[in-house]
Scaffold this motif. Structure first.
Motif, short mmCIF file in Angstrom:
data_model
loop_
_atom_site.label_atom_id
_atom_site.label_comp_id
_atom_site.label_asym_id
_atom_site.label_seq_id
_atom_site.Cartn_x
_atom_site.Cartn_y
_atom_site.Cartn_z
N VAL A 111 0.78 -1.28 0.08
CA VAL A 111 0.00 0.07 0.06
C VAL A 111 0.93 1.35 -0.02
CG1 VAL A 111 -2.12 -0.78 0.98
CG2 VAL A 111 -0.24 0.02 2.58
N ASN A 112 2.09 1.21 0.36
CA ASN A 112 3.07 2.34 0.54
C ASN A 112 3.77 2.72 -1.00
OD1 ASN A 112 4.68 0.22 0.39
ND2 ASN A 112 5.82 0.77 2.24
N VAL A 164 1.97 3.80 -3.83
CA VAL A 164 1.16 4.84 -4.84
C VAL A 164 0.80 5.99 -3.85
CG1 VAL A 164 0.42 3.07 -6.42
CG2 VAL A 164 -1.11 3.46 -4.31
N VAL A 165 0.50 6.98 -4.43
CA VAL A 165 -0.26 8.01 -3.85
C VAL A 165 -1.81 7.72 -3.70
CG1 VAL A 165 -0.82 10.54 -4.25
CG2 VAL A 165 1.60 9.90 -4.93
N TRP A 166 -2.13 7.79 -2.49
CA TRP A 166 -3.70 7.83 -2.04
C TRP A 166 -4.32 8.96 -2.06
CZ3 TRP A 166 -5.44 2.61 -0.19
CH2 TRP A 166 -4.55 1.93 -0.63
N GLU A 220 4.88 14.45 9.71
CA GLU A 220 3.98 13.40 9.13
C GLU A 220 4.24 11.88 9.48
OE1 GLU A 220 4.03 13.23 4.73
OE2 GLU A 220 2.01 12.53 4.77
N GLY A 274 4.10 7.40 3.25
CA GLY A 274 4.10 6.80 2.07
C GLY A 274 5.27 7.24 1.23
N ILE A 323 8.28 3.89 13.61
CA ILE A 323 7.05 2.87 13.60
C ILE A 323 6.01 3.15 14.88
CG2 ILE A 323 6.86 0.58 13.94
CD1 ILE A 323 9.80 0.21 13.17
N ASP A 337 -4.97 8.65 5.44
CA ASP A 337 -5.03 7.13 5.10
C ASP A 337 -4.31 6.17 5.96
OD1 ASP A 337 -7.09 5.77 4.08
OD2 ASP A 337 -6.55 5.97 1.85
N CYS A 338 -4.11 6.65 7.30
CA CYS A 338 -3.33 5.69 8.07
C CYS A 338 -4.19 4.57 8.92
CB CYS A 338 -2.35 6.54 8.96
SG CYS A 338 -1.05 7.10 7.88
N TYR A 386 -4.75 -0.45 8.91
CA TYR A 386 -4.32 -1.81 9.75
C TYR A 386 -4.63 -2.20 10.90
CZ TYR A 386 -0.89 0.11 6.21
OH TYR A 386 -0.48 0.58 5.07
#
Ligand code: SAM
Length: 226
Positions: A37-38, A40-42, A70, A74, A125, A144-145, A148
């Motif tokens: 998921v990391n 591409v630009v979301w 931040e 991503g 982390i 968009d975090c 998970y």
């Protein structure tokens, strides 16, 4: 196409250009053809980056010289936008995400510096006891975090521990795409309930966001510690 030297694998990358209209600059962001998921630009990162830009349109020094952290950067669109608009930004992600993040910082270095901004990438982390938690940030951004199941509690813990040794609390801007699956709905609901217990949370209406980069499926929150 030529790439700068980096430890990121460069042969499977392709660039995406993102205009920052308010300062007439264009970021070049390398994405991966394949990956997790990391890579591409979301959309949620575009909504947040463009909101920061909109705020700078209303108040030109909105980001000038402020210290921004931040989380879950991503490819770095939000942090790089803030840095290009004059902020001192620390972009963070998992260690394995850093080579591409650093490539994107290097690629945009001249633009970032032009308004006095600065960007570095470091590992953070969620849930870990990072020395970054002892620093004093004015603003924290994350896009968009809440994604998970296994990491959402750790992310909340990190948010709760920011500016740990300082009386000053950073303002947090968060965007999140609201997805349809039951897992994602439950994840968002449980995160949001924990959030409103410890933080003042304000939803920023769509009409205050960038006219072309907003969506009913993407929430944008301004958050302050209670
Ligand atoms: C859905 S992506 C969003 C990336 C970027 N903010 C965007 O919107 O384009 C979530 C990001 O969180 C990072 N991440 C996931 N688990 C993490 C953890 N435990 N600690 C730190 N970062 C994590 C991923 O590597 C990924 O870059």
């Amino acid at each position: 196409m030529s790439y700068r030297k980096s430890s990121a694998q460069t042969n499977d990358l392709f660039p995406r250009e993102i205009d920052i209209e308010v300062c007439l600059k264009t970021l070049k962001i390398y994405q991966k053809m394949e990956g997790d998921v990391n890579c591409v630009v979301w959309d949620a990162s575009l909504v947040l980056a463009k909101y920061l830009e909109t705020m700078c349109h209303h108040k030109s020094d909105f980001l000038s010289g402020i210290k921004v952290l931040e989380l879950g950067s991503g490819l770095g669109v939000v942090g790089l936008t803030a840095a290009t608009l004059g902020a001192q930004v620390t972009l963070t992600d998992l260690p394995e995400s850093l080579p591409l993040l650093r490539l994107n910082i290097n690629e945009n270095k001249a633009k970032i510096g032009s308004m006095g901004g600065y960007a570095i990438a470091e590992s953070l982390i969620w849930g870990d006891n990072s020395s970054l938690l002892d620093e004093e940030f004015d603003m924290v951004v994350l896009a968009d975090c809440i994604y998970y199941e296994e990491a959402v509690d750790s992310l909340f813990e990190t948010l709760n521990n920011l500016n740990k040794t300082s009386a000053k609390k950073p303002v947090i801007y968060l965007t999140q795409e609201l997805r349809d699956s039951d897992i994602q709905k439950n994840l968002w609901t449980s995160f949001y309930e924990k959030l409103i217990d410890k933080f003042e949370v304000e939803r920023i209406p769509e009409e205050e966001q960038h006219s072309n980069y907003r969506s009913p499926d993407i929430v944008l929150l301004r958050i302050n510690k209670k």
